[in-house]
Scaffold this motif. Structure first.
Motif, PDB file in Angstrom:
ATOM      1  N   THR A 160       0.859  -1.190   0.000  1.00 33.82           N
ATOM      2  CA  THR A 160       0.000   0.000   0.000  1.00 33.82           C
ATOM      3  C   THR A 160       0.888   1.230   0.000  1.00 33.82           C
ATOM      4  O   THR A 160       2.113   1.129   0.074  1.00 33.82           O
ATOM      5  N   ASP A 161       0.266   2.402  -0.062  1.00 40.39           N
ATOM      6  CA  ASP A 161       1.088   3.610  -0.184  1.00 40.39           C
ATOM      7  C   ASP A 161       1.542   4.162   1.163  1.00 40.39           C
ATOM      8  O   ASP A 161       2.335   5.089   1.230  1.00 40.39           O
ATOM      9  N   LYS A 162       1.041   3.592   2.265  1.00 46.31           N
ATOM     10  CA  LYS A 162       1.542   4.039   3.583  1.00 46.31           C
ATOM     11  C   LYS A 162       1.767   2.833   4.470  1.00 46.31           C
ATOM     12  O   LYS A 162       1.241   1.754   4.214  1.00 46.31           O
ATOM     13  N   LYS A 163       2.540   3.053   5.540  1.00 44.47           N
ATOM     14  CA  LYS A 163       2.905   1.934   6.404  1.00 44.47           C
ATOM     15  C   LYS A 163       3.052   2.445   7.835  1.00 44.47           C
ATOM     16  O   LYS A 163       3.574   3.538   8.063  1.00 44.47           O
ATOM     17  N   ARG A 164       2.586   1.626   8.786  1.00 47.08           N
ATOM     18  CA  ARG A 164       2.789   1.999  10.191  1.00 47.08           C
ATOM     19  C   ARG A 164       4.220   1.654  10.588  1.00 47.08           C
ATOM     20  O   ARG A 164       4.686   0.543  10.350  1.00 47.08           O
ATOM     21  N   VAL A 165       4.900   2.620  11.182  1.00 41.42           N
ATOM     22  CA  VAL A 165       6.291   2.444  11.610  1.00 41.42           C
ATOM     23  C   VAL A 165       6.477   3.099  12.982  1.00 41.42           C
ATOM     24  O   VAL A 165       5.600   3.818  13.458  1.00 41.42           O
ATOM     25  N   GLY A 166       7.626   2.848  13.560  1.00 38.65           N
ATOM     26  CA  GLY A 166       8.003   3.568  14.764  1.00 38.65           C
ATOM     27  C   GLY A 166       8.758   4.839  14.376  1.00 38.65           C
ATOM     28  O   GLY A 166       9.321   4.924  13.286  1.00 38.65           O
ATOM     29  N   PHE A 167       8.753   5.814  15.254  1.00 40.07           N
ATOM     30  CA  PHE A 167       9.521   7.045  15.025  1.00 40.07           C
ATOM     31  C   PHE A 167      10.334   7.364  16.272  1.00 40.07           C
ATOM     32  O   PHE A 167       9.839   7.205  17.395  1.00 40.07           O
ATOM     33  N   LEU A 168      11.566   7.818  16.062  1.00 43.46           N
ATOM     34  CA  LEU A 168      12.373   8.303  17.175  1.00 43.46           C
ATOM     35  C   LEU A 168      12.702   9.767  16.959  1.00 43.46           C
ATOM     36  O   LEU A 168      13.533  10.115  16.114  1.00 43.46           O
ATOM     37  N   PRO A 169      12.038  10.657  17.701  1.00 35.74           N
ATOM     38  CA  PRO A 169      12.403  12.070  17.645  1.00 35.74           C
ATOM     39  C   PRO A 169      13.869  12.214  18.043  1.00 35.74           C
ATOM     40  O   PRO A 169      14.322  11.545  18.971  1.00 35.74           O
ATOM     41  N   GLN A 170      14.620  13.068  17.351  1.00 38.90           N
ATOM     42  CA  GLN A 170      16.062  13.172  17.581  1.00 38.90           C
ATOM     43  C   GLN A 170      16.431  14.233  18.614  1.00 38.90           C
ATOM     44  O   GLN A 170      17.608  14.477  18.859  1.00 38.90           O
ATOM     45  N   THR A 171      15.438  14.897  19.194  1.00 37.92           N
ATOM     46  CA  THR A 171      15.694  15.783  20.330  1.00 37.92           C
ATOM     47  C   THR A 171      14.879  15.260  21.503  1.00 37.92           C
ATOM     48  O   THR A 171      14.200  14.253  21.381  1.00 37.92           O
TER      49      THR A 171
END
Lengths: 375, 119
Positions: A287-298
């Motif tokens: 599909t055109d989107k995917k659930r992922v994790g994110f790590l803010p860098q601050t």
């Protein structure tokens, strides 16, 4: 507190123990106790936390046999229900005609029936949906005279084992009827924190006694919904209505692991569930989107609604945070959400827009903490 | 010491004013995990949103209580935001400012008036 809110059988106990209460899915629920969200979170990962999840829906599906009930439920969920052994539980989700997720749930083979646990906010509409799909062949009974608690954390087995010696032999996703402090409990070795633990369905009349007995153990503290949210986020688990909803499919949501082979193209019972055409095609093509994790860098947390951009100046929104906050165990901000598929494996700095400023964020693997299940 | 309806405290030290949040506010916020402070030397107007505090629950803003210049910020809060819960009225001050009109301080509540507000 607003009028007309529902209360769980443990409401008076929450008040007695000084819980801060809040409205959640039409219930007056504890958000935290005196220890506070951070402390409750840490306590659950180190020892054992006890959660009141009685607001969740408990439903029994019953046909003439397990097989008949399993075949029927497979019309509503893309899981292999039929091959599930007696005394075993599985994660699943109800889908709609477009392949979107109506709710996520746990279901188990209880021999002559299927026991289902549904999200509080969705349970009424789920039950209507199930009745439409399964009645009259399958009876659908909402269990309203039982509380549901979850004991989570590394000390859970030892604590619950003091009440019943058969606890230790249970494996992750086993479910059994066992006596705890004299009450007939339906106990599964599962939960939603990433830790080993148990979910315990108790007759309402015995709920307070059983809960007090477990709470009397030194390792156990009562934990509110605040820490439940940060625990499940660290474990990479979806919160319905935030990380998944009717507009996201299991493929978008990176939940395809929960769709067993038997229900996929060329499987023994391929398709036959709502939205199967859409989901089968997406399983093939993505599909055109995917659930992922994110790590803010601050150190600034990125919460639900923060939009993601490819660069500091680009205008096109390529993703969005659906759950985010501070991870007490990892000690830095964490988030999950959706990203355009072409960025799903990106190792570059992307940017979240926080109060008008672009702040670097990276796509990350979930879970953020190791899962401590007893397989 | 003076108090604002936004639950800030103001302590005048000569011609500067030290600003932080009250014990009551820090309890309401819950565990603080992030504090974003303005830059030293910034000129601010009363009611500008100049500090962001994030607790485990939510983000909130702190408003500039006075017109003036930010002359010092408490850098320690960036590394140890939990100080806001531990010692909100002391060690966890947010910033020091030089008001352009020191009489603005007098418009705020006394401790007794503030205690009535939160009781």
């Amino acid at each position: 507190m607003a009028q007309g809110l529902k209360k769980t059988p443990l409401y008076e106990l929450h008040r007695e123990l000084g819980a801060k209460l809040t409205e959640f899915a039409g219930y007056e629920m504890p958000v935290q106790y005196a220890m506070g969200i951070l402390g409750e979170h840490q306590h659950t990962r180190k020892k054992a936390g006890l959660f009141d999840v009685s607001h969740m829906g408990q439903v029994i599906l019953r046909g003439r046999s397990y097989q008949e009930t399993a075949y029927a439920l497979e019309r509503a969920i893309p899981m292999d229900v039929l091959s599930l052994d007696v005394g075993r539980q599985r994660y699943g989700f109800l889908t709609n005609d477009n392949g979107g997720i109506l709710d996520d749930l746990m279901f188990s083979n209880r021999g002559d029936h299927i026991f289902v646990v549904l999200n509080a906010a969705c349970k009424d509409s789920d039950i209507v949906h199930l009745r439409t799909l399964l009645e009259p062949d399958i009876s659908i009974e909402e269990i309203e005279n039982r509380a549901l608690i979850a004991l989570q954390g590394p000390a859970s087995e030892a604590v619950l084992g003091e009440f019943n010696s058969q606890i230790a032999a249970m494996k992750f996703m086993d479910i059994e009827t066992l006596s705890i402090a004299g009450a007939e409990c339906w106990i599964s070795r599962s939960g939603y924190t990433g830790e080993d633990g148990f979910e315990i369905s108790i007759p309402s009349s015995a709920a307070e006694l059983v809960t007090r007995s477990i709470l009397s153990k030194e390792e156990v503290e009562f934990i509110g919904l605040g820490a439940r949210d940060s625990l499940r986020l660290e474990a990479g688990l979806c919160l319905y209505g935030h990380d998944i909803d009717e507009a996201t499919t299991p493929v978008d949501a990176s939940l395809t692991w929960a769709i067993q082979k038997a229900r996929r193209a060329h499987g023994e019972r391929a398709g036959g569930f709502m939205g199967s055409e859409v989901i089968s095609q997406q399983l093939e093509e993505g599909t055109d989107k995917k659930r992922v994790g994110f790590l803010p860098q601050t150190r600034a947390p990125m919460r639900e609604g923060v939009e993601i951009f490819a660069t500091e100046t680009s205008e096109k929104v390529i993703g969005k945070i659906t759950s985010g906050g501070f991870g007490p165990t990892v000690g830095y901000p964490i988030a999950m959400g959706y990203i355009a598929s072409e960025f799903a494996n990106s190792e570059d700095d992307l940017f979240g827009e926080l109060r008008g400023k672009r702040v670097p964020v990276k796509v990350a693997k979930i879970p953020f903490v190791p899962l401590n299940f007893k397989r | 010491m003076k108090f604002t309806e936004e639950h800030e405290w103001l302590r005048t030290e000569g011609d500067i004013v030290v600003v932080g949040i009250t014990e009551h506010a820090s309890t309401q916020l819950g565990d603080v995990v992030f504090v974003e402070l303005p830059e030293e030397g910034t000129t601010v107007s009363k009611d500008d949103e100049i500090v962001v505090i994030e607790s485990v629950k939510a983000a909130s803003d702190i408003l500039a209580p006075l017109d003036g210049e930010i002359i010092e910020i408490n850098e320690a809060l960036s590394d140890e935001p939990s100080k806001v819960n531990e010692d909100p009225m002391g060690e966890a001050w947010f910033f020091k400012m030089k008001p352009s009109d020191p009489s603005q301080v007098e418009e705020y509540m006394t401790e007794d008036e503030y205690n009535k507000l939160i009781s």
